[in-house]
Design an enzyme around this catalytic site. Structure first.
Site, mmCIF file in Angstrom:
data_model
loop_
_atom_site.group_PDB
_atom_site.id
_atom_site.type_symbol
_atom_site.label_atom_id
_atom_site.label_comp_id
_atom_site.label_asym_id
_atom_site.label_seq_id
_atom_site.Cartn_x
_atom_site.Cartn_y
_atom_site.Cartn_z
ATOM 1 N N GLU A 111 -9.504 -4.512 1.216
ATOM 2 C CA GLU A 111 -9.430 -6.010 0.952
ATOM 3 C C GLU A 111 -9.910 -6.778 2.109
ATOM 4 O O GLU A 111 -9.333 -6.384 3.318
ATOM 5 C CB GLU A 111 -7.792 -5.794 0.637
ATOM 6 C CG GLU A 111 -7.653 -6.852 -0.287
ATOM 7 C CD GLU A 111 -7.385 -8.483 0.208
ATOM 8 O OE1 GLU A 111 -8.525 -9.028 0.705
ATOM 9 O OE2 GLU A 111 -5.924 -8.745 0.380
ATOM 10 N N GLU A 136 -5.379 -3.903 -5.047
ATOM 11 C CA GLU A 136 -4.044 -3.640 -4.791
ATOM 12 C C GLU A 136 -3.253 -4.265 -5.921
ATOM 13 O O GLU A 136 -3.670 -4.697 -6.612
ATOM 14 C CB GLU A 136 -3.590 -4.552 -3.404
ATOM 15 C CG GLU A 136 -4.417 -4.009 -2.220
ATOM 16 C CD GLU A 136 -3.962 -5.015 -1.087
ATOM 17 O OE1 GLU A 136 -3.781 -4.316 0.166
ATOM 18 O OE2 GLU A 136 -3.740 -6.210 -1.201
ATOM 19 N N LYS A 148 0.683 -1.170 -0.020
ATOM 20 C CA LYS A 148 -0.073 -0.059 0.003
ATOM 21 C C LYS A 148 0.873 1.354 -0.098
ATOM 22 O O LYS A 148 0.447 2.220 -0.732
ATOM 23 C CB LYS A 148 -0.953 -0.044 1.358
ATOM 24 C CG LYS A 148 -2.080 -1.313 1.096
ATOM 25 C CD LYS A 148 -3.139 -0.860 2.214
ATOM 26 C CE LYS A 148 -3.739 -2.065 2.625
ATOM 27 N NZ LYS A 148 -4.743 -2.438 1.686
ATOM 28 N N CYS A 151 -6.376 -14.093 3.581
ATOM 29 C CA CYS A 151 -7.544 -13.791 2.824
ATOM 30 C C CYS A 151 -7.937 -14.534 1.847
ATOM 31 O O CYS A 151 -8.988 -15.179 1.453
ATOM 32 C CB CYS A 151 -7.658 -12.278 2.644
ATOM 33 S SG CYS A 151 -6.107 -11.910 1.668
HETATM 34 O O1 TXE Z 1 -9.496 -7.362 11.734
HETATM 35 P P1 TXE Z 1 -9.743 -5.672 11.988
HETATM 36 P P2 TXE Z 1 -9.343 -8.481 12.960
HETATM 37 C C1 TXE Z 1 -10.587 -10.714 8.442
HETATM 38 C C2 TXE Z 1 -10.605 -12.035 8.872
HETATM 39 C C3 TXE Z 1 -10.437 -11.789 10.422
HETATM 40 C C4 TXE Z 1 -11.351 -10.572 10.575
HETATM 41 C C5 TXE Z 1 -11.065 -9.983 11.722
HETATM 42 O O2 TXE Z 1 -11.759 -12.409 8.771
HETATM 43 O O3 TXE Z 1 -11.099 -13.051 11.165
HETATM 44 O O4 TXE Z 1 -10.947 -9.975 9.437
HETATM 45 O O5 TXE Z 1 -9.672 -9.618 12.135
HETATM 46 C C6 TXE Z 1 -8.159 -1.709 12.256
HETATM 47 N N1 TXE Z 1 -11.871 1.996 12.429
HETATM 48 N N2 TXE Z 1 -9.215 -10.050 8.094
HETATM 49 O O6 TXE Z 1 -10.260 -8.248 14.145
HETATM 50 O O7 TXE Z 1 -10.148 -5.459 13.177
HETATM 51 C C7 TXE Z 1 -7.508 -2.732 13.101
HETATM 52 O O8 TXE Z 1 -6.785 -1.784 14.135
HETATM 53 C C8 TXE Z 1 -10.604 1.849 11.567
HETATM 54 C C9 TXE Z 1 -8.981 -10.194 6.592
HETATM 55 O O9 TXE Z 1 -7.711 -8.567 13.314
HETATM 56 O O10 TXE Z 1 -10.407 -5.289 10.723
HETATM 57 C C10 TXE Z 1 -6.224 -3.168 12.209
HETATM 58 O O11 TXE Z 1 -5.254 -2.138 11.769
HETATM 59 N N3 TXE Z 1 -9.503 0.948 11.749
HETATM 60 C C11 TXE Z 1 -7.622 -9.631 6.371
HETATM 61 C C12 TXE Z 1 -7.154 -3.082 10.744
HETATM 62 O O12 TXE Z 1 -8.282 -2.550 11.023
HETATM 63 C C13 TXE Z 1 -10.107 0.021 12.658
HETATM 64 C C14 TXE Z 1 -6.609 -9.452 7.567
HETATM 65 C C15 TXE Z 1 -7.596 -4.708 10.702
HETATM 66 O O13 TXE Z 1 -8.175 -5.244 11.786
HETATM 67 C C16 TXE Z 1 -11.296 -0.272 13.162
HETATM 68 C C17 TXE Z 1 -7.149 -9.177 8.535
HETATM 69 C C18 TXE Z 1 -12.149 0.767 12.955
HETATM 70 N N4 TXE Z 1 -13.520 0.857 13.453
HETATM 71 C C19 TXE Z 1 -8.521 -9.526 9.191
HETATM 72 N N5 TXE Z 1 -11.392 -1.482 13.759
HETATM 73 C C20 TXE Z 1 -7.008 -9.931 4.927
HETATM 74 N N6 TXE Z 1 -7.750 -9.575 4.090
HETATM 75 O O14 TXE Z 1 -5.970 -10.506 4.848
HETATM 76 C C21 TXE Z 1 -10.391 -2.326 13.406
HETATM 77 N N7 TXE Z 1 -9.437 -1.336 12.846
#
Ligand code: TXE
Length: 501
Positions: free
Chosen positions: A254, A465, A165, A288
């Site tokens: 993503e 991406e 990114k 993912c």
């Molecule tokens: O991800 P989060 P989590 C998917 C996968 C996993 C689920 C939850 O299904 O089980 O997501 O994982 C930030 N405003 N993937 O809870 O919370 C957070 O701090 C702004 C797929 O770990 O979405 C982190 O930097 N930001 C994926 C980022 O979002 C916020 C990889 C990702 O965390 C926020 C990871 C908010 N309200 C999880 N809430 C892939 N595509 O590879 C959280 N964050």
């Protein structure tokens, strides 16, 4: 257990220096040992807004946003070289904070500099266009950077995802504010000083830490952003997207996946099993594009299943630092619980058959580990449809090629990655053509390249991406219309046939 006072504190990276943003701190754990590794800032809303304001000034100064393409090329190329020379230290950090096997991190990180090289090259060679505008007019299309962009990055591939990114956004001339995952932020923060050494002007890359629900949210709510690029969960997307829409901020997202691995009987059983192991268990299933649904043609099924189970039972779960470890930790205790709940629901409510694994485990009595697990189930069940993000894999017997395609396309709202494994050339094309997914691999899985667009359909996200698509998504298109022959005579008396458009 290490004493908290013995662990380092890693501050935010703001305006080319470490910056302390808050009294509150977040402890980063090693998921394989449960020991604290470091603390990072829990950046407050005021600090977030200050950083965005300073970033706006950096953008307006033009030092980077109006820098020559050759300069952007030089800085990003130098960053690639620096990163390549420091891979071992980044591998160590990445292994410690994610609990992923060192073998995986070595292989993955060795390629991360390619993303900087690719986008450096795109910055250098990117050209505008001249349209076939009617009349004595030259119409140029040029791409301009957007402004201050926010990047919210996850913990599963911390450095790879943040670098892809950052590279795209910086190549296009933006100022970037990255909020890495609070679970694994250490490698991303270290990129701040590396970029500075490469010659990136101070204030062009800001890296701030904190919980998503606080710092991440404050960042995304700031009305002065020009784009938000998220890799994360759908709940996070749903929290951010309404604010982005109100602020008219474009998003790339993503999100998750439920990648089908389509296995056909022209494959020798051993190769089908190798394919399934590779697709399903890299990163303990925490990617993912994890091949989390094995859709197996019935003519291959019985031999495949027996051999798969034997190989999965033989996978070496262990200390991520040990080069012979094949399966590392999952990211958190919550993730272990989530994996266990999926297995329980599959077994109790959905009639699934747990063929191997199915339980939490530890290494030397510690850590967040879950046994590599295979569950035989049918289409439509919770495990067949929903993302586990862990080493719990559904295997589904399918009656025919059409059945495999139907299940692959209709059983889930995700559509990010899919793989088709067959030795039948015509079948490979036929099935790949019919699978509804952002990425379809034929006789492969997980294969990626900075030049190859990456992103899903449906609930797997929006935008791409990688590739020119990512570069262009970090630009806005400006049309300049240069007239060298149409007189502005419209309101002159007695004018016939004047042109106004
Ligand atoms: O991800 P989060 P989590 C998917 C996968 C996993 C689920 C939850 O299904 O089980 O997501 O994982 C930030 N405003 N993937 O809870 O919370 C957070 O701090 C702004 C797929 O770990 O979405 C982190 O930097 N930001 C994926 C980022 O979002 C916020 C990889 C990702 O965390 C926020 C990871 C908010 N309200 C999880 N809430 C892939 N595509 O590879 C959280 N964050």
């Amino acid at each position: 257990m290490t004493k908290m006072s013995n662990i380092p504190h890693i501050s935010n990276w703001v305006n080319g220096a470490q910056a302390t943003a808050s009294a509150e701190r977040i402890t980063v754990l090693n998921p394989a040992t449960e020991e604290p590794l470091a603390t990072v800032e829990a950046t407050t809303q005021d600090s977030v807004n200050d950083v965005v304001e300073q970033s706006r000034r950096a953008f307006a100064s033009g030092t980077w946003s109006r820098a020559d393409a050759s300069e952007r090329y030089a800085v990003l190329s130098k960053a690639a070289g620096l990163l390549r020379s420091r891979i071992p230290e980044f591998v160590e950090l990445e292994t410690l904070q994610t609990g992923r096997p060192i073998r995986e991190m070595r292989a993955q990180l060795a390629r991360v500099p390619e993303w900087l090289e690719y986008f450096a090259s795109l910055a250098r060679v990117h050209e505008g266009r001249v349209t076939p505008f009617k009349g004595p007019v030259i119409n140029t299309l040029t791409r301009l950077p957007l402004g201050v962009v926010a990047q919210i990055t996850p913990w599963n591939h911390p450095l790879l995802i943040a670098t892809k990114k950052m590279a795209a956004a910086l190549a296009a001339g933006n100022v970037v504010v990255v909020k890495p995952s609070e679970l694994a932020p250490m490698s991303v923060i270290r990129m701040g000083s590396l970029f500075r050494e490469a010659g990136l002007p101070d204030g062009t890359l800001q890296i701030i830490n904190g919980h998503g629900r606080d710092t991440g949210r404050y960042l995304c709510e700031n009305p002065h952003l020009a784009k938000i690029d998220l890799t994360g969960g759908i709940a996070t997307y749903q929290a951010i997207a309404p604010v982005a829409a109100l602020n008219m901020v474009p998003m790339t997202a993503e999100l998750g996946g439920k990648a089908p691995v389509c296995l056909f009987p022209s494959l020798p059983v051993d190769r089908a099993v190798q394919a399934a192991l590779f697709a399903s268990f890299i990163a303990s299933g925490q990617t993912c594009v994890t091949g989390s649904r094995l859709l197996v043609h019935q003519d291959l099924y019985d031999g495949f299943l027996e051999s798969l189970v034997r190989r999965v039972e033989g996978l070496k779960v262990g200390d991520p630092q040990d080069p012979s470890t094949q399966i590392g930790a999952v990211i958190s205790r919550a993730s272990v619980t989530r994996c266990g709940e999926f297995v329980e629901r599959a077994r109790k409510s959905d009639g699934g058959r747990v063929l191997c694994g199915g339980n939490p485990t530890t290494v030397d009595g510690k850590g967040f580990f879950f046994e590599p697990t295979v569950v035989e189930t049918v289409p439509g069940t919770d495990l067949a449809r929903n993302e586990v993000f862990g080493p719990v894999i559904a295997v589904i017997r399918c009656a025919s090629e059409d059945d495999i395609i139907r299940v692959a396309n209709n059983d889930t709202a995700f559509a990010l990655g899919a793989s088709v494994w067959t030795q039948d050339f015509a079948q490979a094309h036929r099935v790949a053509g019919k699978i509804e997914s952002g990425i379809v691999w034929v006789n492969g899985h997980h294969l990626n390249d900075p030049s190859s667009p990456w992103g899903g359909f449906g609930e797997s996200g929006v935008g791409k991406e990688n590739g020119q698509e990512a570069f262009e998504s970090y630009t806005k298109l400006k049309s300049t219309v240069i007239n060298y022959g149409i007189e502005p005579t419209w309101f002159d008396p007695d004018i016939q046939g004047a042109r106004y458009g």
